[in-house]
Write a protein that holds these residues in place. Structure first.
Motif, PDB file in Angstrom:
ATOM      1  N   ILE A 199      26.495  53.627  -0.702  1.00  0.00           N
ATOM      2  CA  ILE A 199      26.951  53.058  -1.968  1.00  0.00           C
ATOM      3  C   ILE A 199      26.914  54.147  -3.033  1.00  0.00           C
ATOM      4  O   ILE A 199      25.944  54.915  -3.110  1.00  0.00           O
ATOM      5  CB  ILE A 199      26.080  51.841  -2.368  1.00  0.00           C
ATOM      6  CG1 ILE A 199      26.636  51.165  -3.608  1.00  0.00           C
ATOM      7  CG2 ILE A 199      24.623  52.217  -2.537  1.00  0.00           C
ATOM      8  CD1 ILE A 199      25.995  49.801  -3.877  1.00  0.00           C
ATOM      9  N   TYR A 200      27.994  54.237  -3.794  1.00  0.00           N
ATOM     10  CA  TYR A 200      28.037  55.242  -4.855  1.00  0.00           C
ATOM     11  C   TYR A 200      28.909  54.732  -5.990  1.00  0.00           C
ATOM     12  O   TYR A 200      29.529  53.673  -5.910  1.00  0.00           O
ATOM     13  CB  TYR A 200      28.530  56.581  -4.319  1.00  0.00           C
ATOM     14  CG  TYR A 200      30.011  56.664  -4.043  1.00  0.00           C
ATOM     15  CD1 TYR A 200      30.859  57.370  -4.901  1.00  0.00           C
ATOM     16  CD2 TYR A 200      30.582  56.052  -2.929  1.00  0.00           C
ATOM     17  CE1 TYR A 200      32.215  57.457  -4.651  1.00  0.00           C
ATOM     18  CE2 TYR A 200      31.940  56.141  -2.672  1.00  0.00           C
ATOM     19  CZ  TYR A 200      32.747  56.836  -3.538  1.00  0.00           C
ATOM     20  OH  TYR A 200      34.099  56.930  -3.290  1.00  0.00           O
ATOM     21  N   GLY A 201      28.929  55.503  -7.044  1.00  0.00           N
ATOM     22  CA  GLY A 201      29.651  55.075  -8.239  1.00  0.00           C
ATOM     23  C   GLY A 201      28.680  54.563  -9.281  1.00  0.00           C
ATOM     24  O   GLY A 201      27.567  55.088  -9.421  1.00  0.00           O
ATOM     25  N   ALA A 206      22.447  55.227  -6.270  1.00  0.00           N
ATOM     26  CA  ALA A 206      23.435  55.534  -5.236  1.00  0.00           C
ATOM     27  C   ALA A 206      22.735  56.197  -4.047  1.00  0.00           C
ATOM     28  O   ALA A 206      21.727  56.899  -4.201  1.00  0.00           O
ATOM     29  CB  ALA A 206      24.509  56.460  -5.801  1.00  0.00           C
ATOM     30  N   GLY A 207      23.251  55.957  -2.852  1.00  0.00           N
ATOM     31  CA  GLY A 207      22.641  56.585  -1.678  1.00  0.00           C
ATOM     32  C   GLY A 207      22.990  55.853  -0.404  1.00  0.00           C
ATOM     33  O   GLY A 207      23.950  55.079  -0.344  1.00  0.00           O
ATOM     34  N   VAL A 208      22.196  56.106   0.640  1.00  0.00           N
ATOM     35  CA  VAL A 208      22.395  55.486   1.951  1.00  0.00           C
ATOM     36  C   VAL A 208      21.231  54.544   2.208  1.00  0.00           C
ATOM     37  O   VAL A 208      20.077  54.868   1.941  1.00  0.00           O
ATOM     38  CB  VAL A 208      22.506  56.557   3.060  1.00  0.00           C
ATOM     39  CG1 VAL A 208      21.317  57.502   3.045  1.00  0.00           C
ATOM     40  CG2 VAL A 208      22.661  55.918   4.423  1.00  0.00           C
ATOM     41  N   TYR A 209      21.542  53.351   2.743  1.00  0.00           N
ATOM     42  CA  TYR A 209      20.535  52.325   2.949  1.00  0.00           C
ATOM     43  C   TYR A 209      20.710  51.656   4.313  1.00  0.00           C
ATOM     44  O   TYR A 209      21.805  51.657   4.890  1.00  0.00           O
ATOM     45  CB  TYR A 209      20.621  51.250   1.854  1.00  0.00           C
ATOM     46  CG  TYR A 209      20.313  51.775   0.471  1.00  0.00           C
ATOM     47  CD1 TYR A 209      19.002  51.876   0.027  1.00  0.00           C
ATOM     48  CD2 TYR A 209      21.340  52.176  -0.383  1.00  0.00           C
ATOM     49  CE1 TYR A 209      18.706  52.358  -1.243  1.00  0.00           C
ATOM     50  CE2 TYR A 209      21.056  52.669  -1.648  1.00  0.00           C
ATOM     51  CZ  TYR A 209      19.740  52.758  -2.075  1.00  0.00           C
ATOM     52  OH  TYR A 209      19.453  53.245  -3.314  1.00  0.00           O
ATOM     53  N   VAL A 263      31.310  52.418   3.148  1.00  0.00           N
ATOM     54  CA  VAL A 263      31.038  53.141   1.904  1.00  0.00           C
ATOM     55  C   VAL A 263      31.525  52.264   0.758  1.00  0.00           C
ATOM     56  O   VAL A 263      32.724  52.021   0.619  1.00  0.00           O
ATOM     57  CB  VAL A 263      31.742  54.513   1.867  1.00  0.00           C
ATOM     58  CG1 VAL A 263      31.414  55.223   0.563  1.00  0.00           C
ATOM     59  CG2 VAL A 263      31.327  55.362   3.062  1.00  0.00           C
ATOM     60  N   ILE A 264      30.579  51.768  -0.043  1.00  0.00           N
ATOM     61  CA  ILE A 264      30.913  50.866  -1.152  1.00  0.00           C
ATOM     62  C   ILE A 264      31.034  51.690  -2.424  1.00  0.00           C
ATOM     63  O   ILE A 264      30.130  52.453  -2.771  1.00  0.00           O
ATOM     64  CB  ILE A 264      29.835  49.784  -1.325  1.00  0.00           C
ATOM     65  CG1 ILE A 264      29.639  49.023  -0.006  1.00  0.00           C
ATOM     66  CG2 ILE A 264      30.203  48.829  -2.470  1.00  0.00           C
ATOM     67  CD1 ILE A 264      28.470  48.056  -0.043  1.00  0.00           C
ATOM     68  N   TYR A 265      32.169  51.519  -3.107  1.00  0.00           N
ATOM     69  CA  TYR A 265      32.400  52.265  -4.347  1.00  0.00           C
ATOM     70  C   TYR A 265      32.472  51.301  -5.530  1.00  0.00           C
ATOM     71  O   TYR A 265      33.236  50.326  -5.498  1.00  0.00           O
ATOM     72  CB  TYR A 265      33.690  53.073  -4.255  1.00  0.00           C
ATOM     73  CG  TYR A 265      34.042  53.757  -5.559  1.00  0.00           C
ATOM     74  CD1 TYR A 265      33.227  54.755  -6.087  1.00  0.00           C
ATOM     75  CD2 TYR A 265      35.183  53.397  -6.274  1.00  0.00           C
ATOM     76  CE1 TYR A 265      33.537  55.371  -7.285  1.00  0.00           C
ATOM     77  CE2 TYR A 265      35.511  54.018  -7.462  1.00  0.00           C
ATOM     78  CZ  TYR A 265      34.670  55.003  -7.970  1.00  0.00           C
ATOM     79  OH  TYR A 265      34.974  55.607  -9.159  1.00  0.00           O
TER      80      TYR A 265
END
Length: 271
Positions: A199-201, A206-209, A263-265
């Motif tokens: 997830i970023y933006g 933001a990061g990896v989970y 990947v969630i933006y």
């Protein structure tokens, strides 16, 4: 968050179940002997005959060498069966009358299982008696937080290797311990990395989970700390690999499910 709390309670129940199972097994004396094989080391004691006390190693052919008897085939026998076999040989050859033979297994190199992947302590573990999958996982220190809930078991089925995937979490949820398989010598237990999402933006963290089961986009946003003051849920986008590996950019709703490696933006609000 509710799903995560439920999962935590299920894992607690799982560990309590392991503890109760271990107590019941010890109380009922259900521990079974392992069979001997090449590489095992045995300490053999004959009461009143210190010259016959010896430490031997099972050869690749499955034999041990014992004083006055020479080579004895023990591959596939339990220690108790080996004791009885030595007693009969000593009596049949008129070497001793009513001998008392005791065998202690110093090491069981032939009865080992490999545990690899996302467990606390990877390695090879001896199988002494009957061991189930959950017991082997407990011996390895359990699954670490980054580990998956599905366990891969690889074992030889004669001429080929067979792979079996066991969903540990579903097994506990359903209470169906038929999937808690008995582990055999030379089995490979592998715990894969848990599925993840990115997830970023415009999110707080933001990061990896780790991707929890049936996680929605809204739940994923909460794991990331929620939106920043400039973030908006309008126009949520996910980058996802298709079946052929092609990258897709999808517009999703907050109630949609997240898939592994998504990947969630989060876009910035224009107002």
């Amino acid at each position: 968050m509710e799903n995560i709390m439920k999962k935590g309670w299920l894992l607690i129940v799982f560990m309590v179940l392991l503890w109760i199972t271990g107590i019941a097994t010890a109380a009922n004396g259900e521990k079974k002997e392992s069979v001997l094989g090449p590489g095992d080391t045995l300490k053999i004691f004959v009461f009143g005959q210190p010259d016959m006390t010896t430490e031997v190693k099972v050869s690749e052919a499955g034999n041990i060498t014992f004083p006055l008897l020479g080579e004895i085939f023990v591959d596939g026998l339990t220690p108790s069966e080996t004791e009885r076999k030595i007693v009969k040989l000593l009596e049949s050859k008129d070497i001793l009358r009513k001998p008392q033979v005791n065998i202690i297994t110093a090491s069981l190199q032939s009865q080992m299982v490999s545990v690899l992947g996302y467990v606390r302590n990877q390695g090879r573990y001896p199988i002494e008696g009957k061991r189930r999958l959950t017991e082997i996982l407990a011996m390895a220190g359990g699954i670490i937080p980054d580990g998956a809930e599905q366990i891969t078991l690889i074992r030889s089925n004669g001429s080929k290797y067979v792979k079996d995937v066991i969903d540990v979490l579903e097994m506990i949820r359903s209470g169906d311990l038929n999937r808690d398989l008995n582990i055999r010598s030379d089995d490979l237990v592998y715990v894969e990395r848990a599925p993840r999402f990115y997830i970023y933006g415009e999110v707080q963290r933001a990061g990896v989970y780790k991707l929890e089961r049936n996680m929605t986009v809204m739940q994923a946003l909460s794991v990331g700390g929620g939106l920043t003051q400039r973030g908006t849920e309008r126009g949520l986008r996910i980058q996802r690999r298709g079946v052929g590996g092609n990258l897709q950019i999808l517009t999703v709703k907050s109630s949609d499910l997240v898939e592994p490696d998504d990947v969630i933006y989060i876009k910035e609000s224009l107002f």
